[in-house]
Design a protein around this motif. Structure first.
Motif, short mmCIF file in Angstrom:
data_model
loop_
_atom_site.label_atom_id
_atom_site.label_comp_id
_atom_site.label_asym_id
_atom_site.label_seq_id
_atom_site.Cartn_x
_atom_site.Cartn_y
_atom_site.Cartn_z
N ASP A 144 -19.45 7.28 51.58
CA ASP A 144 -19.91 5.94 51.90
C ASP A 144 -19.16 5.44 53.14
N GLN A 145 -19.89 5.00 54.14
CA GLN A 145 -19.28 4.67 55.42
C GLN A 145 -18.42 3.42 55.38
N VAL A 146 -18.70 2.51 54.47
CA VAL A 146 -17.92 1.26 54.42
C VAL A 146 -16.61 1.46 53.67
N SER A 147 -16.69 1.96 52.46
CA SER A 147 -15.50 2.08 51.61
C SER A 147 -14.69 3.34 51.88
N GLY A 148 -15.32 4.35 52.45
CA GLY A 148 -14.64 5.64 52.61
C GLY A 148 -14.59 6.44 51.34
N LEU A 149 -15.28 5.97 50.29
CA LEU A 149 -15.33 6.67 49.01
C LEU A 149 -16.54 7.60 48.97
N PRO A 150 -16.52 8.59 48.08
CA PRO A 150 -17.72 9.42 47.90
C PRO A 150 -18.92 8.57 47.52
N ASN A 151 -20.12 9.05 47.89
CA ASN A 151 -21.33 8.29 47.59
C ASN A 151 -22.00 8.80 46.31
N ARG A 152 -23.17 8.27 46.03
CA ARG A 152 -23.89 8.62 44.80
C ARG A 152 -24.23 10.11 44.76
N GLN A 153 -24.63 10.65 45.89
CA GLN A 153 -25.01 12.06 45.93
C GLN A 153 -23.85 12.96 45.54
N TYR A 154 -22.67 12.68 46.10
CA TYR A 154 -21.50 13.48 45.77
C TYR A 154 -21.13 13.33 44.30
N LEU A 155 -21.18 12.09 43.81
CA LEU A 155 -20.84 11.84 42.41
C LEU A 155 -21.78 12.60 41.48
N SER A 156 -23.06 12.58 41.78
CA SER A 156 -24.04 13.26 40.93
C SER A 156 -23.75 14.76 40.86
N ILE A 167 -7.58 38.04 46.91
CA ILE A 167 -7.54 36.64 46.52
C ILE A 167 -8.81 35.94 46.99
N GLY A 168 -9.30 35.04 46.17
CA GLY A 168 -10.50 34.28 46.50
C GLY A 168 -10.30 32.81 46.18
N ILE A 169 -11.15 31.97 46.77
CA ILE A 169 -11.11 30.53 46.52
C ILE A 169 -12.36 30.15 45.74
N ASP A 170 -12.17 29.56 44.59
CA ASP A 170 -13.29 29.11 43.76
C ASP A 170 -13.56 27.64 44.05
N GLN A 171 -14.79 27.21 43.81
CA GLN A 171 -15.21 25.81 43.98
C GLN A 171 -15.02 25.34 45.43
N CYS A 172 -15.18 26.27 46.38
CA CYS A 172 -14.96 25.95 47.78
C CYS A 172 -16.00 24.94 48.26
N GLY A 173 -15.53 23.89 48.94
CA GLY A 173 -16.42 22.84 49.42
C GLY A 173 -16.55 21.68 48.49
N ARG A 174 -15.93 21.75 47.31
CA ARG A 174 -16.04 20.64 46.35
C ARG A 174 -15.26 19.43 46.82
N GLN A 175 -14.08 19.67 47.39
CA GLN A 175 -13.22 18.57 47.81
C GLN A 175 -13.67 18.04 49.17
N LEU A 176 -13.58 16.75 49.33
CA LEU A 176 -13.85 16.15 50.63
C LEU A 176 -12.65 16.36 51.54
N GLY A 177 -12.90 16.59 52.81
CA GLY A 177 -11.79 16.79 53.73
C GLY A 177 -11.92 18.09 54.51
N SER A 178 -10.87 18.42 55.24
CA SER A 178 -10.87 19.58 56.15
C SER A 178 -10.82 20.89 55.39
N ILE A 221 -21.64 3.75 44.64
CA ILE A 221 -23.00 4.27 44.47
C ILE A 221 -24.08 3.26 44.87
N ALA A 222 -23.68 2.01 45.18
CA ALA A 222 -24.60 1.00 45.68
C ALA A 222 -23.77 -0.10 46.32
#
Length: 638
Positions: free
Chosen positions: A240-252, A550-561, A313-314
């Motif tokens: 979410d661009q205003v709060s900087g929090l994840p949006n509804r899509q990410y939460l779902s 070694i492997g990384i599981d759940q890659c891309g789940r976290q927001l950030g770099s 989410i809204a």
């Protein structure tokens, strides 16, 4: 052969050639000089001896003549003196056996000096009295030649050693930039970009170092750009661009992931109507500023109570997904949230405990995302009807065991290796052949098989993860499961193992003892890599040193770099199941492609997870991933 050794060998050979030439010239000149010296000495001796013997030969005094000859033997190196009287033909010979001290016999046996003889006629006026012959001994020549060559070789050897030592140090300094360039090139090949190499003073090497620095910088910039692209896409699509929090899509997507994995927790839906009052008084800019402040406070304080995802989410609606929390933790989280909201309401000049409402639901058994959202929304609507701040739909879920009972039963099952294993094949995207298998663990508790979805939440709550991982690895080795899977077996490690200081030394010893360490693929969750990167990096070194992967599981789940991929350099990554969820909604295809580009650029294999059918597989096949995993390939008993 290395460049240093080639240059060192060349200079060593040239220096050795020069030294050999010097030794040869010194040897021949000394030998020639000693030949001349012995010849001159022999001429002087025979002349002086002839003059001394003349009066005694005239008088026939043989005793005195013999004494004079003996004196000559004692004062020089002569082998034989022969005196022959011409009057009666009488001949007398004196021989002197000379032993050469301080010179090895092998050197004498080289016959470096020829035997020298001189003959002289002793006369009295016109009368010829006798002939005198003196044969020299080369002892002096051998002795002096041996001494000179010994001194020469010692001095030249010392100079040779000093020169080689100096040359080695100097070559190391000269070639150090080349070593740095070679190391930097290897790092670049492994997609690791360190600091620039210091420019050397040598012009030619300066150009080479400058070129490699430029290439490293450009490649680093390329990968940084790819990482920034992924980060920007995440922010654009999932934040979410205003709060900087994840949006509804990410939460779902995260609710869907969470419900597909073992876990305890709940969902809180919040409606902040007081924000509309702020909008009426101060406009959208004032409202947005308060939302930013509120969001920062919630992100800072609430995760300290329990791990959670906070999303907007809204306009006035927020959601709080608690992913690892028991009932009492959810209560504590809710109370802290209410206190925090009231503080911000008071600061904004509104009345506390008014114009906001919270609906709370708790995860029950095998729930779907829609069930959990509906339950929380029902709780929120009930709170509105009752004019209350919050409402919690009491699930009244019967507890199979108390926490302490779970501890006793889990510790007993783990300690006695009551494991039952299943695995799921992971297939290649091109030929659909099995490239690895992910193993799943079940426990026998009270003579009943308990799935991970039921016991893993208590493993995390009771901090039994490290103990579980150790016993699980021992059971896999004991049951010889690795011998059955040439493709490799993927094993997920828990967060507790990363935090346990004794786990890494234990794992190193285990991998040393096991028969097939190269068939073990250890998987770390992305969240653990981000929060405990240094520990994960050390663990990765231990794993690679033993030949495992070694492997990384759940890659891309976290927001950030995604910068950690470049630093850790895993063998493969498994994209989070949320990407399969996004594909269903036909969103964020660019994000998935960008993430694949980052991994491919770092030479990391990519496995798509959550694939359910051929249609979904065909969609991801266009992205050219390396493998896929999901319900399309059912789980099998080992």
């Amino acid at each position: 052969m290395t460049l240093f050794r080639e240059i060192n060998s060349l200079l060593f050979g040239l220096f050795l050639l020069v030294m050999s030439s010097l030794v040869y010239f010194q040897f021949t000149q000394t030998r020639d000089f000693m030949n001349q010296q012995m010849e001159s000495d022999l001429n002087n001796t025979i002349t002086s001896l002839g003059l001394m013997l003349k009066p005694h030969i005239e008088s026939g005094d043989m005793a005195t003549a013999e004494t004079l000859v003996n004196v000559i033997f004692e004062g020089g190196f002569y082998r034989k003196v022969t005196l022959k009287w011409l009057a009666d033909g009488k001949e007398q010979t004196w021989e002197n056996p000379i032993v050469i001290h301080g010179v090895p016999q092998w050197f004498i046996d080289l016959n470096l000096f020829k035997t020298q003889k001189k003959e002289s006629l002793i006369t009295s006026g016109w009368m010829q009295l006798a002939t005198l012959e003196v044969e020299g001994h080369p002892a002096l020549g051998y002795r002096e030649l041996w001494r000179v060559m010994n001194d020469t070789l010692m001095i030249l050897s010392l100079l040779f050693i000093l020169s080689i030592f100096t040359l080695r140090i100097r070559l190391n300094r000269i070639l150090r930039p080349l070593h740095d360039v070679a190391f930097q090139a290897k790092q670049i090949a492994q997609r690791k970009f360190g600091n620039d190499i210091e420019l050397p003073k040598t012009t030619e090497l300066k150009d080479v170092v400058g070129a490699i620095n430029s290439m490293s910088g450009q490649l680093k910039q390329i990968f940084s750009t790819l990482d920034d692209e992924v980060d920007d896409l995440k922010k654009d699509k999932l934040v979410d661009q205003v709060s900087g929090l994840p949006n509804r899509q990410y939460l779902s997507a995260q609710i869907n992931n969470w419900l597909n994995e073992p876990g305890l927790g709940g969902l809180i839906l919040a409606k902040f109507d007081w924000l509309e009052d702020i909008h009426s008084k101060y406009g959208y800019q004032g409202r947005d500023e308060i939302i930013k402040v509120l969001s920062k406070r919630m992100q800072k304080e609430l995760p300290e109570i329990s791990e959670s995802i906070i999303a907007r989410i809204a306009n006035t609606e927020f959601a709080f997904l608690l992913t690892k929390a028991e009932h009492n933790k959810i209560e504590q989280y809710l109370q802290t949230l209410i206190r925090l909201i009231n503080q911000e309401i008071t600061k904004a000049g509104c009345t506390p405990n008014e114009r906001f409402v919270l609906g709370v639901s708790e995860r029950i058994g095998q729930m779907k995302s829609s069930d959990l959202l509906a339950q929380s929304d029902n709780a929120l609507q009930q709170a509105l009807r009752d004019n209350k701040i919050s409402h919690w739909i009491d699930s009244e879920q019967p507890q199979k065991y108390s926490r302490e009972q779970w501890r006793i039963k889990l510790e007993d099952s783990i300690k006695n290796n009551h494991f039952a294993f299943q695995w799921q094949p992971i297939r290649g995207m091109k030929n659909k052949e099995v490239i690895q298998r992910e193993i799943f663990c079940r426990l026998n508790v009270d003579d009943q098989i308990v799935a991970a979805a039921e016991f893993m939440p208590f493993i995390e709550l009771l901090s039994l993860g490290a103990q579980l991982d150790k016993c699980l690895l021992k059971a896999i080795d004991k049951q010889n499961i690795l011998a059955l899977a040439e493709e490799g077996v993927a094993i997920n490690l828990t967060h507790d193992s990363l935090q346990d200081a004794n786990f890494m030394p234990w794992l190193s010893g285990f991998l040393t003892r096991t028969t097939y360490p190269e068939r073990i693929l250890f998987e770390l969750p992305e969240s653990a890599v981000i929060t405990s990167f240094d520990k994960c990096d050390k663990l990765a070194d231990v794993i690679r040193a033993a030949g495992a992967k070694i492997g990384i599981d759940q890659c891309g789940r976290q927001l950030g770099s995604m910068e950690y991929l470049q630093k850790l350099q895993p063998n493969y990554i498994k994209l989070d199941q949320s990407f399969a969820y996004y594909e269903k909604t036909n969103q964020n295809k660019e994000l998935c492609r960008a993430l694949l580009n980052v991994a491919k650029g770092l030479n990391i294999d990519v496995i798509i997870t959550g694939i359910e059918d051929e249609e979904q597989l065909a969609h991801f096949n266009l992205l050219k991933a390396d493998g896929y995993q999901g319900y399309i390939s059912p789980i099998e008993d080992v």
